[in-house]
Design an enzyme around this catalytic site. Structure first.
Site, PDB file in Angstrom:
ATOM      1  N   ASP A  27       0.994 -12.988   1.236  1.00 26.83           N
ATOM      2  CA  ASP A  27      -0.274 -12.640   1.870  1.00 26.83           C
ATOM      3  C   ASP A  27      -0.456 -12.418   3.115  1.00 26.83           C
ATOM      4  O   ASP A  27       0.213 -13.223   3.652  1.00 26.83           O
ATOM      5  CB  ASP A  27      -1.398 -13.448   1.134  1.00 26.83           C
ATOM      6  CG  ASP A  27      -1.946 -14.669   2.090  1.00 26.83           C
ATOM      7  OD1 ASP A  27      -0.861 -15.604   2.068  1.00 26.83           O
ATOM      8  OD2 ASP A  27      -2.657 -14.721   2.860  1.00 26.83           O
TER       9      ASP A  27
ATOM     10  N   HIS B  15      -5.184   3.092   4.380  1.00 29.83           N
ATOM     11  CA  HIS B  15      -3.807   3.509   4.714  1.00 29.83           C
ATOM     12  C   HIS B  15      -2.626   2.260   4.757  1.00 29.83           C
ATOM     13  O   HIS B  15      -2.004   2.437   4.154  1.00 29.83           O
ATOM     14  CB  HIS B  15      -3.644   4.381   5.978  1.00 29.83           C
ATOM     15  CG  HIS B  15      -2.277   4.416   6.414  1.00 29.83           C
ATOM     16  ND1 HIS B  15      -1.366   5.445   5.594  1.00 29.83           N
ATOM     17  CD2 HIS B  15      -1.477   3.669   7.311  1.00 29.83           C
ATOM     18  CE1 HIS B  15      -0.263   5.244   6.246  1.00 29.83           C
ATOM     19  NE2 HIS B  15      -0.117   4.198   7.418  1.00 29.83           N
TER      20      HIS B  15
ATOM     21  N   CYS C 197      -4.175   9.776   4.527  1.00 32.14           N
ATOM     22  CA  CYS C 197      -3.261  10.810   4.774  1.00 32.14           C
ATOM     23  C   CYS C 197      -3.533  12.092   4.115  1.00 32.14           C
ATOM     24  O   CYS C 197      -2.647  13.121   4.509  1.00 32.14           O
ATOM     25  CB  CYS C 197      -1.885  10.070   4.537  1.00 32.14           C
ATOM     26  SG  CYS C 197      -1.650   8.710   5.674  1.00 32.14           S
TER      27      CYS C 197
ATOM     28  N   CYS D  37      -1.614   8.296   0.495  1.00 35.75           N
ATOM     29  CA  CYS D  37      -3.200   7.648   0.483  1.00 35.75           C
ATOM     30  C   CYS D  37      -4.167   8.647   0.764  1.00 35.75           C
ATOM     31  O   CYS D  37      -3.891   9.783   1.321  1.00 35.75           O
ATOM     32  CB  CYS D  37      -3.115   6.337   1.466  1.00 35.75           C
ATOM     33  SG  CYS D  37      -3.743   6.810   2.962  1.00 35.75           S
TER      34      CYS D  37
ATOM     35  N   CYS E 261       3.064   9.347   3.647  1.00 36.19           N
ATOM     36  CA  CYS E 261       2.149   8.610   2.709  1.00 36.19           C
ATOM     37  C   CYS E 261       1.366   9.344   1.806  1.00 36.19           C
ATOM     38  O   CYS E 261       0.764  10.717   2.167  1.00 36.19           O
ATOM     39  CB  CYS E 261       1.313   7.942   3.632  1.00 36.19           C
ATOM     40  SG  CYS E 261       0.080   6.846   2.857  1.00 36.19           S
TER      41      CYS E 261
ATOM     42  N   ASP F 274      -7.024 -19.606  -2.099  1.00 34.54           N
ATOM     43  CA  ASP F 274      -6.560 -20.544  -1.170  1.00 34.54           C
ATOM     44  C   ASP F 274      -7.287 -21.900  -1.209  1.00 34.54           C
ATOM     45  O   ASP F 274      -8.599 -21.675  -1.536  1.00 34.54           O
ATOM     46  CB  ASP F 274      -6.348 -20.156   0.116  1.00 34.54           C
ATOM     47  CG  ASP F 274      -5.267 -21.090   0.812  1.00 34.54           C
ATOM     48  OD1 ASP F 274      -5.138 -20.809   2.194  1.00 34.54           O
ATOM     49  OD2 ASP F 274      -4.742 -22.056   0.133  1.00 34.54           O
TER      50      ASP F 274
HETATM   51  C1  LIG Z   1      -1.194 -16.665   8.918  1.00 30.39           C
HETATM   52  N1  LIG Z   1      -0.308 -17.813   8.502  1.00 30.39           N
HETATM   53  C2  LIG Z   1      -0.461 -18.676   7.553  1.00 30.39           C
HETATM   54  N2  LIG Z   1      -1.480 -18.381   6.709  1.00 30.39           N
HETATM   55  C3  LIG Z   1      -1.442 -19.675   6.114  1.00 30.39           C
HETATM   56  C4  LIG Z   1      -2.240 -20.277   4.912  1.00 30.39           C
HETATM   57  C5  LIG Z   1      -3.497 -19.212   4.526  1.00 30.39           C
HETATM   58  C6  LIG Z   1      -2.902 -18.319   3.576  1.00 30.39           C
HETATM   59  N3  LIG Z   1      -3.946 -17.105   3.490  1.00 30.39           N
HETATM   60  C7  LIG Z   1      -4.860 -17.475   2.494  1.00 30.39           C
HETATM   61  C8  LIG Z   1      -5.819 -16.318   2.619  1.00 30.39           C
HETATM   62  C9  LIG Z   1      -6.567 -16.139   3.734  1.00 30.39           C
HETATM   63  C10 LIG Z   1      -8.233 -16.029   3.634  1.00 30.39           C
HETATM   64  C11 LIG Z   1      -8.299 -15.929   2.118  1.00 30.39           C
HETATM   65  C12 LIG Z   1      -6.915 -16.556   1.711  1.00 30.39           C
HETATM   66  C13 LIG Z   1      -1.985 -21.333   4.334  1.00 30.39           C
HETATM   67  N4  LIG Z   1      -2.770 -21.946   3.325  1.00 30.39           N
HETATM   68  C14 LIG Z   1      -2.373 -23.206   2.796  1.00 30.39           C
HETATM   69  N5  LIG Z   1      -3.332 -23.614   1.950  1.00 30.39           N
HETATM   70  N6  LIG Z   1      -1.279 -23.976   3.504  1.00 30.39           N
HETATM   71  C15 LIG Z   1      -0.601 -23.562   4.445  1.00 30.39           C
HETATM   72  O1  LIG Z   1       0.420 -24.438   4.734  1.00 30.39           O
HETATM   73  C16 LIG Z   1      -0.891 -22.298   4.712  1.00 30.39           C
HETATM   74  C17 LIG Z   1      -0.042 -21.432   5.963  1.00 30.39           C
HETATM   75  C18 LIG Z   1      -0.319 -20.427   6.341  1.00 30.39           C
HETATM   76  N7  LIG Z   1       0.305 -19.922   7.432  1.00 30.39           N
HETATM   77 ZN   LIG Z   2      -1.774   6.945   4.240  1.00 35.49          ZN
END
Ligand SMILES: CNc1nc2c(CCNCC3CCCC3)c3nc(N)[nH]c(=O)c3cc2[nH]1
Ligand SMILES: [Zn+2]
Length: 372
Positions: A267, A336, A310, A307, A305, A93
């Site tokens: 993610d 898990h 488990c 894993c 599960c 990201d």
């Molecule tokens: C939890 N909700 C949420 N996360 C967002 C994230 C982060 C996604 N997760 C990245 C990982 C976390 C750590 C390593 C990479 C968002 N990232 C960006 N660039 N833009 C969003 O609008 C954006 C929007 C998001 N909304």
């Molecule tokens: Zn499990």
């Protein structure tokens, strides 16, 4: 071409589809859940264990790795792949979200964002160009554009101005991106929960030809119904032949509902974060294994599960480890939860393949304890 999407089946009764994302480090079967590895490790998991639970791609974080240990150091060790010895696909990201969520003290301008390190308060500046340099040093197969994730709720006027700046930043990212044959740049659609802004953002973003597109600005506190609504009018604007990544999502219900609305990649830090304090996801719903009721429970976390946790350990033992603050406790619950989500995605892909995703949703919601 760094990343190519192969659409293998379109669901008849939903927007869901099956696909494969081909990258220089391997293939990702979609819809896919991507475990998060903020500091060059999926917390508590070794690369071998990640392979064993079936992870095909993991995430890294530009913001955290830039602050510590530094992107130049990681570059000298062969990028993230060489540094953490993960030979599969990686997505990073851009740090936009983290800069906004980790640092109150930050100043945003057309040029970029000035912020202070959450570690030592030192001053830093992220511009689209600099973030591209950092992500190219980290060497991930998929790199996210530098964007602004606006808060929820947000004034429409600010949402519009921010979304338009994010598109200008995307153009600057694309111009600054040099390693186009080994690293694929994905654009990010913004616009808050405003239909006209979302559709405008999607159209301007896909006008910038890229290998994949993400939907950002969601999972930031809005009700799930609102997230689903934004997906219903935004996803259809995106090209069918490119992967769609819903950022920061999610919980089992959101993974199913996002898939139904045409999302391919997800993610979320949740499964690994709740695991470390003793909450696991099971086929019968959430289970807080640290609760006293499990102190003499000889059953595995989840009877269904397969894993490592488990197959070998009782709830009683895992509860004891968590209560005692033993590292193995969080490791077993993490193994898990990540396996649970990989199995959920596999079940979702089978349901799409057999055109029964909506009935799968019914069954899963019933057994997990979601209201319909
Ligand atoms: C939890 N909700 C949420 N996360 C967002 C994230 C982060 C996604 N997760 C990245 C990982 C976390 C750590 C390593 C990479 C968002 N990232 C960006 N660039 N833009 C969003 O609008 C954006 C929007 C998001 N909304
Ligand atoms: Zn499990």
């Amino acid at each position: 071409m760094a990343v190519k999407y192969e659409l293998t089946k379109e669901s008849k009764d939903t927007y869901a589809r099956l696909g494969k994302v081909h990258t220089p480090h391997g293939v990702i079967d979609t819809p896919a859940f991507m475990p998060v590895g903020t500091q060059a490790t999926v917390k508590a998991m070794s690369p071998d264990e990640l392979k064993e639970i079936g992870a095909q791609i993991i995430l890294g974080n530009t913001y955290h790795l830039y602050i510590r240990p530094g992107h130049k150091l990681i570059e000298d060790f062969g990028g993230l792949h060489g540094f953490m010895k993960w030979d599969g696909p990686i997505l990073t990201d851009s740090g936009g979200f983290q800069v906004f969520s980790l640092n109150e003290l930050r100043k945003i301008s057309e040029e970029g964002v000035e912020f202070k390190s959450h570690l030592d308060g030192s001053k830093h500046f992220f511009s689209p160009e600099y973030v591209m340099e950092i992500e190219e040093s980290l060497g991930a197969d998929i790199i996210m554009a530098f964007d602004e994730c606006i808060p929820y709720p947000c004034e429409k006027d600010y949402a519009k101005k921010s979304m338009e700046r994010t598109v200008r930043w995307l153009k600057r990212c694309k111009k600054a991106h040099t390693k186009t044959d080994t690293q694929a740049l994905f654009g990010i659609v913004q616009g808050g929960t405003f239909k006209d802004l979302r559709i405008e953002s999607a159209k301007m973003t896909i006008d910038i030809d890229l290998p994949g597109y993400a939907i950002g600005g969601l999972s930031v506190g809005e009700p799930k119904e609102e997230m689903n609504e934004v997906l219903e009018y935004t996803v259809p604007v995106l090209p069918k032949g490119k992967p769609r990544y819903l950022m920061g999502v999610g919980s089992p219900d959101s993974l199913i509902d996002g898939t139904i609305r045409g999302i391919d990649m997800f993610d979320c830090v949740l499964p690994t974060r709740i695991a470390r304090n003793g909450t696991v996801m099971t086929s019968e719903g959430k289970l807080v294994v640290r609760n006293a009721e499990y102190s003499r429970d000889s059953k595995p976390l989840d009877e269904k599960c397969d894993c490592y946790a488990c197959r070998n350990f009782s709830r009683a033992y895992i509860r004891h480890l968590i209560k005692a603050g033993e590292i193995l406790g969080g490791r077993l619950t993490t193994i898990h939860n990540l396996r649970f989500l990989q199995n959920l995605m596999k079940d979702i892909r089978s349901a799409i393949n057999e055109d029964r995703l909506l009935s799968f949703r019914e069954e899963f919601f019933e057994s997990y304890g979601y209201k319909k």
